[in-house]
Each structure stands twice: as C-alpha cells, then as structure tokens.
Design a protein around this motif. Sequence first.
Motif, short mmCIF file in Angstrom:
data_model
loop_
_atom_site.label_atom_id
_atom_site.label_comp_id
_atom_site.label_asym_id
_atom_site.label_seq_id
_atom_site.Cartn_x
_atom_site.Cartn_y
_atom_site.Cartn_z
N ARG A 190 0.82 -1.23 0.00
CA ARG A 190 0.00 0.00 0.00
C ARG A 190 0.85 1.27 0.00
NH1 ARG A 190 -1.13 1.69 6.00
NH2 ARG A 190 0.61 0.67 7.04
N ASP A 191 0.18 2.39 -0.24
CA ASP A 191 0.75 3.71 -0.01
C ASP A 191 0.34 4.11 1.40
OD1 ASP A 191 1.20 6.47 0.20
OD2 ASP A 191 0.94 6.76 -1.96
N ARG A 192 1.30 4.09 2.32
CA ARG A 192 0.99 4.31 3.74
C ARG A 192 0.43 5.70 4.02
NH1 ARG A 192 3.82 0.56 7.12
NH2 ARG A 192 4.90 -0.98 5.83
N LYS A 193 0.69 6.64 3.12
CA LYS A 193 0.23 8.00 3.39
C LYS A 193 -1.29 8.08 3.47
CE LYS A 193 0.44 12.77 1.72
NZ LYS A 193 0.60 13.31 3.08
N TYR A 194 -1.99 7.41 2.54
CA TYR A 194 -3.45 7.57 2.52
C TYR A 194 -4.21 6.25 2.46
CZ TYR A 194 -3.06 6.77 -2.50
OH TYR A 194 -2.81 6.23 -3.74
N GLN A 195 -3.52 5.11 2.46
CA GLN A 195 -4.20 3.81 2.39
C GLN A 195 -4.04 3.03 3.69
OE1 GLN A 195 -2.43 2.09 -1.17
NE2 GLN A 195 -4.25 2.60 -2.37
N ALA A 196 -5.17 2.63 4.29
CA ALA A 196 -5.17 1.80 5.49
C ALA A 196 -5.60 0.38 5.11
CB ALA A 196 -6.10 2.38 6.54
N VAL A 197 -5.24 -0.58 5.94
CA VAL A 197 -5.61 -1.97 5.69
C VAL A 197 -6.18 -2.57 6.96
CG1 VAL A 197 -4.78 -4.28 5.06
CG2 VAL A 197 -3.83 -2.26 3.91
N LEU A 198 -7.34 -3.20 6.85
CA LEU A 198 -7.96 -3.89 7.98
C LEU A 198 -8.16 -5.35 7.61
CD1 LEU A 198 -9.25 -3.84 10.80
CD2 LEU A 198 -11.44 -3.31 9.70
N PRO A 199 -7.32 -6.24 8.10
CA PRO A 199 -7.53 -7.67 7.82
C PRO A 199 -8.60 -8.25 8.74
CG PRO A 199 -5.23 -7.15 8.42
CD PRO A 199 -6.09 -6.01 8.83
N LEU A 200 -9.40 -9.15 8.20
CA LEU A 200 -10.41 -9.85 8.98
C LEU A 200 -10.10 -11.34 8.97
CD1 LEU A 200 -13.66 -8.12 7.67
CD2 LEU A 200 -12.31 -7.51 9.69
N ARG A 201 -10.52 -12.00 10.02
CA ARG A 201 -10.30 -13.44 10.10
C ARG A 201 -11.55 -14.17 9.61
NH1 ARG A 201 -9.34 -15.75 15.92
NH2 ARG A 201 -7.28 -14.81 15.67
N GLY A 202 -11.44 -14.77 8.43
CA GLY A 202 -12.55 -15.58 7.91
C GLY A 202 -13.78 -14.76 7.58
N LYS A 203 -14.91 -15.44 7.53
CA LYS A 203 -16.18 -14.82 7.14
C LYS A 203 -16.82 -14.17 8.36
CE LYS A 203 -16.87 -18.28 3.54
NZ LYS A 203 -17.66 -19.43 3.06
N ILE A 204 -17.32 -12.95 8.18
CA ILE A 204 -17.99 -12.28 9.29
C ILE A 204 -19.36 -12.89 9.52
CG2 ILE A 204 -16.77 -10.15 8.72
CD1 ILE A 204 -19.62 -9.02 7.93
N MET A 205 -19.96 -12.52 10.64
CA MET A 205 -21.30 -13.01 10.98
C MET A 205 -22.32 -12.57 9.95
SD MET A 205 -23.50 -11.99 14.38
CE MET A 205 -22.38 -12.81 15.51
N ASN A 206 -23.30 -13.43 9.68
CA ASN A 206 -24.43 -13.08 8.83
C ASN A 206 -25.41 -12.26 9.67
OD1 ASN A 206 -26.62 -12.87 7.15
ND2 ASN A 206 -26.99 -15.07 6.97
N VAL A 207 -25.38 -10.94 9.52
CA VAL A 207 -26.18 -10.07 10.37
C VAL A 207 -27.66 -10.15 10.04
CG1 VAL A 207 -24.24 -8.50 10.70
CG2 VAL A 207 -25.89 -8.03 8.88
N GLU A 208 -28.01 -10.74 8.91
CA GLU A 208 -29.42 -10.92 8.56
C GLU A 208 -30.12 -11.82 9.56
OE1 GLU A 208 -32.58 -9.88 5.90
OE2 GLU A 208 -30.51 -9.18 6.02
N LYS A 209 -29.35 -12.68 10.23
CA LYS A 209 -29.93 -13.66 11.15
C LYS A 209 -29.59 -13.36 12.60
CE LYS A 209 -29.63 -17.40 7.73
NZ LYS A 209 -29.09 -18.75 7.45
N ALA A 210 -29.13 -12.16 12.90
CA ALA A 210 -28.70 -11.85 14.28
C ALA A 210 -29.15 -10.46 14.69
CB ALA A 210 -27.18 -11.96 14.40
#
Length: 636
Positions: free
Chosen positions: A439-459
């Motif tokens: 990335r270009d550290r000046k203006y690009q951030a990175v957020l890694p996630l672990r696996g698939k997030i929760m299905n909020v349609e069912k929660a």
Amino acid sequence: MVNENNGRIYTAEEIQVLTGLEPVRKRPGMYIGSTGERGLHQLVYEVVDNSVDEALAGVCDTIKVWIDKDNSITVEDNGSGIPVEIHPQTGKSTVETVLTILHAGGKFNNSAYKVSGGLHGVGVSVVNALSEWLIVKVKRNGKEYMQKFKRGVPVTELEIIGEADSTGTTISFKPDKEIFDVVEFDYKTLEFRFREMAFLNKGILIILEDRRTNTKNKFHYEGGIKSFVEYMNKNKNPIHKDIIYFEGEKDNTVVELSMQYTDSYSENIYTFANNINTQEGGTHLSGFRTALTRAINDYGRKYNYLKEKDENLQGEDVREGLTAILSVKLFEPQFEGQTKTKLGNNEVRGIVESLVYDYLTTYLEENPKSGKVILEKAINAARAREAARKAREISRKRSILDSITLPGKLADCQEDNVELTEVFIVEGDSAGGSAKQGRDRKYQAVLPLRGKIMNVEKARIDKMLESEEIKAMIAAFGTGIGNEFDVEKLRYGKIIIMTDADVDGSHIRTLLLTFFYRYMRKLLENGNIYIAQPPLYKVTKGKTEHYVYSDKELDELLEKIGRSNYTIQRYKGLGEMNPEQLWETTMDPEKRILLKVSIEDAMAADEIFTTLMGDRVRPRREFIRKNAKMVKNLDI
C-alpha cells in the motif's frame, strides 16, 4: 382518491403555461437529475406519470409501455387524451404547448387534477427536449391526431390522421445520444418501478414489454399496497398472519397504510406521496413513527405487557421486523430538495399521526393475538437494544482495536483528510500482509479480517456486537451504528472490499454488503463503499507480463499476442500475489479497477439480501436457479 373531476375531461383553458423550454438541453441534469442511467429512465417515468395522473382522475385504467428494438420507448394510455384545441395563451395547439413549453400542463391548474403524481417539476416537455425524436398521437373528439418533434422542435403541425372511437394519448420517443451517457434502457429497472406504481394505484393495469428480448409483464393489483406488503414479505416469516391495512381521509389528504411484522431484525418502511417514492421520508413518515410508538406503548401499558417500572419502548423497538408501506395523496405536495425525495408539508404530520394512531389503537384492541406477538417482539428488541448499549459502553472504556485478537490489526494511514483516505478490508493473514506492504501508507489503510464475518441478517444487534470482526470494522470506520450512526465521523472516504476472486471471496463480499446495508446504509447511499477488482489471470509471453481481469479480456489478449509460447497463471487468492503485484494490479489508483456500490432501489436491495442471507432455503434456491446463467468465474 381525492378527486374533484369525477371523470370529467379537462379542457384547453385549464392548461396553464409557466415558463419556456430553452434551458433544458443546456443543463439537463437540473431537470432529470443526471444524464446517466437514472436520468435516462426518469424520461419514461415522466411520461408514465402523466398517464397515472389520468388514472387518479378516473379517466384511465390501462397503460402500455414498450421498449422497441432501437431502444425507443412508447407509452400508450386510454385516458382522455391531451386537448387539441388552440391554447389561449400560446396561440398553438394545446398538444404542442404541453410538449414544447416547460411547466405547461393540466396539473399546474387546480381544476384539472386534484391529485397529481407526476408533478416532478419537469414533465413531458423535458422528455421532448432531450429526445432525438418524439411522436405524439392523441385520440379525442372522434379523431386521431399526430405531431412529430425533433430535439424539442416541431417538425410537423398537429394533423388529423384518422377517425377514433376511443380516447387516449400515445407518446413515442428516443433519448438523444448527444445528451445521455447511456441510451440503453434496463428492463429490470422499469419493471420494478411499474410494479411499484401498480401496487400504489390499485386496479390500474400497466403492461410492460421489451421487444428486444420478447419479454412481457402485466402489473395489476386489486389489493393495492396490501398486496405490496405481501409481495415484500414473500421470502420472510410473518409473526402474524393478517396484513394490517387501512385507508382514511382528513382535510382532503388521503392516508393509506399497510404493514406486517416479520421475525427479521431490520425495519423496512417505504413512504410515498402522490405515487412518488419519498426515499428521504418527511412529515408523513414522522407522523407514522410517532403514532406507531405511542399506540404500541399505550396498548402495552393498558394490558400490562409493560410494567410500571419499565421504560417506554423506543421507536426502534416497535419498528424491528416491520414491513410497512405508507402512501399519502394530497392536493399540493411540497418536496424538499431537487430530486423531490422528502415531503415537507407540515400539516401532513398531524394528519397521519392522528389517523394512524386511532386505527392502530382499534386494531390492537380487536386483534389481541396479533397485539401480543407484536408487543413481545418489541419488548425483546428493547432488551437487545439495552444489551447492545452496555456492550458499546464497555467498548468505549477500552479501545476495541487494542482488545482484538486478530493476527493482523488495523494498519492505519498517515493522512487525516477523509476525502483522500481509503481503507481496504481484506480476508486472511497472507492477503493482509501483502496489502500492508504494498500500500501507499500516506493515505491507504488496511484492515484484515479473520474468515467470514457473521451473517447479520440472522442476528440481533446485541449478538452482532459480540463479533470481534464486526467490532473492528465499527471502530475503524468511526461512524458507530444504529441510532448512533454519524456519517460525519467517517474516517475514510473510500471503504474498499478486497477479497479473493473465488466462491469464498464472493460470499465474504455478500456478508460485508449485508452488514453495510442493514447497519450503515448511508455509506452505500453516499457512494463510500467500493469493491476492488483483482486480476483473474497473469499472462506471460517472453519477458512481458499482462494482467487480465475477465475471460473476455483474456480471449482478446490471446488473439492480440498470438496463441503460442505463453503461460497463464490463474489467481485464486490475493495471497498468491506479492506486495508489488498487488499494488500494481489492485491498489494503485492510477491502474486499478474499482466498482462503486450504490443503492438505486432500496426495496430491490432488501429483497435480494433477504433472499440470499435469510432463513428460507426455497427462495434462495430459486434465485440461484434463475441467475445461474449470469455467474462468472465459478470455481468447481
């Protein structure tokens, strides 16, 4: 319907001329919103709205719309027909007056139409001005008349072309490619709008035909907006069988409401004023919300569902799982904003509140079984809200990001200007590592996630906030969620979903988009959400490397470089690319391809998310069966 015409045919004297037509071609965006797809389809709506106004006046019951093979549109109705007499102000036929002078029409004169849905501030004259050609045919007075126009200018006089034993207006036009970025109509877009119009005007028949593909649909709903709610909930699980419906009138304003609760956790309330979708709500929505909250609280107190020590249920509690259509028809609607998506009439708030409160109070008294399940759902929603509040308080006391146990945490950027910053949401350590390094550290951030997030349609929200990945996103974006959502606190101008080009990557994208739609919809409406497009292939021939983003592009490249002495690498995951490759192909603003995610129609989006992410298997299977032929890059 509020209607003083009683089926009377309006006359030339009732057509009032306000202004000229000259500015339209110079600044088309001022009149139809844009020169893209939305503005293109607005042309059709303007013509059809006029026919619907005839239906509201009681002189029309059938509207036919078809797309011809040359992408021209024809709209035909069996209304009274545009008056053909000489207009007293212009000295021209009323047909020509209506089609060449801005704001010339029966709906601007109080005696012609009591209720008008097509008063968009533009009208058919703008359609004429922005069309390569337009032909109008009118059946009236036992004769059929015709006149032709080119880019808003008459090329023939209004002339009699035959006899007629009926009345009506037919308008054919072809959008001007000198004006519009795109001139190809989308059948699905028109289909959704005309189904909506048929629901809102019970008894009217709208026939839509696409002669390019030999597709045809008829929309006719005697149940009106009651059928509308039934349609909206067809893939959901209602908690009471009957659909709550009433129609009332007060001070010449008609209020129509249809609603039903489901076991889902999101609210879906759609409001209309004179058939216009008021996407931003307005005074009618405020009145409905106040009446609903008061009626359910009063009922809960009266029958001891709410104890003396209990706090009142809040608006979000009583609206959880609610699907509702609220339609008002009034004499002089006042809309806020250029696109007319928010109703501003102050008197409507009190009218809607009074009528809805009285009806809902009576309904709950007469239907105790439905009243019980509605109260129980609202009370459970209140408990979940309180649990979520406590979870947020805990989160504020200690930084969420510091408590996350993900292998990779948010790698923030240096820039503070939101308009310049962007955050990439990536899945997994490997892709996250490459993205952070590339990335270009000046203006690009990175957020890694672990696996698939929760299905909020069912929660519910309280369960959702137990998800570390979701808490990480909420904290990183800075906006909060639900009632606390504040788009002004957004930390990144672009939120970019960057997932693998495979089935799992598609599933993660859908889960993330479901989360954004249900809890941060404003980001979708504002155009803050993007989907990165990583390459599917790398083609190497000699020392030259080519990155290819689709199968079609691959075929074109192979034809160009010759189909010999090359190698193809199929990328299944972002982790297969080193940081330099990921930057060059997917993250570099100069070279990358980003897809902006937008909501053209909230009801269509809700239906898709409910189908794909809800509990019911059969609608999902049917959706997949119908759309399987459009799937690309399927991994098997």
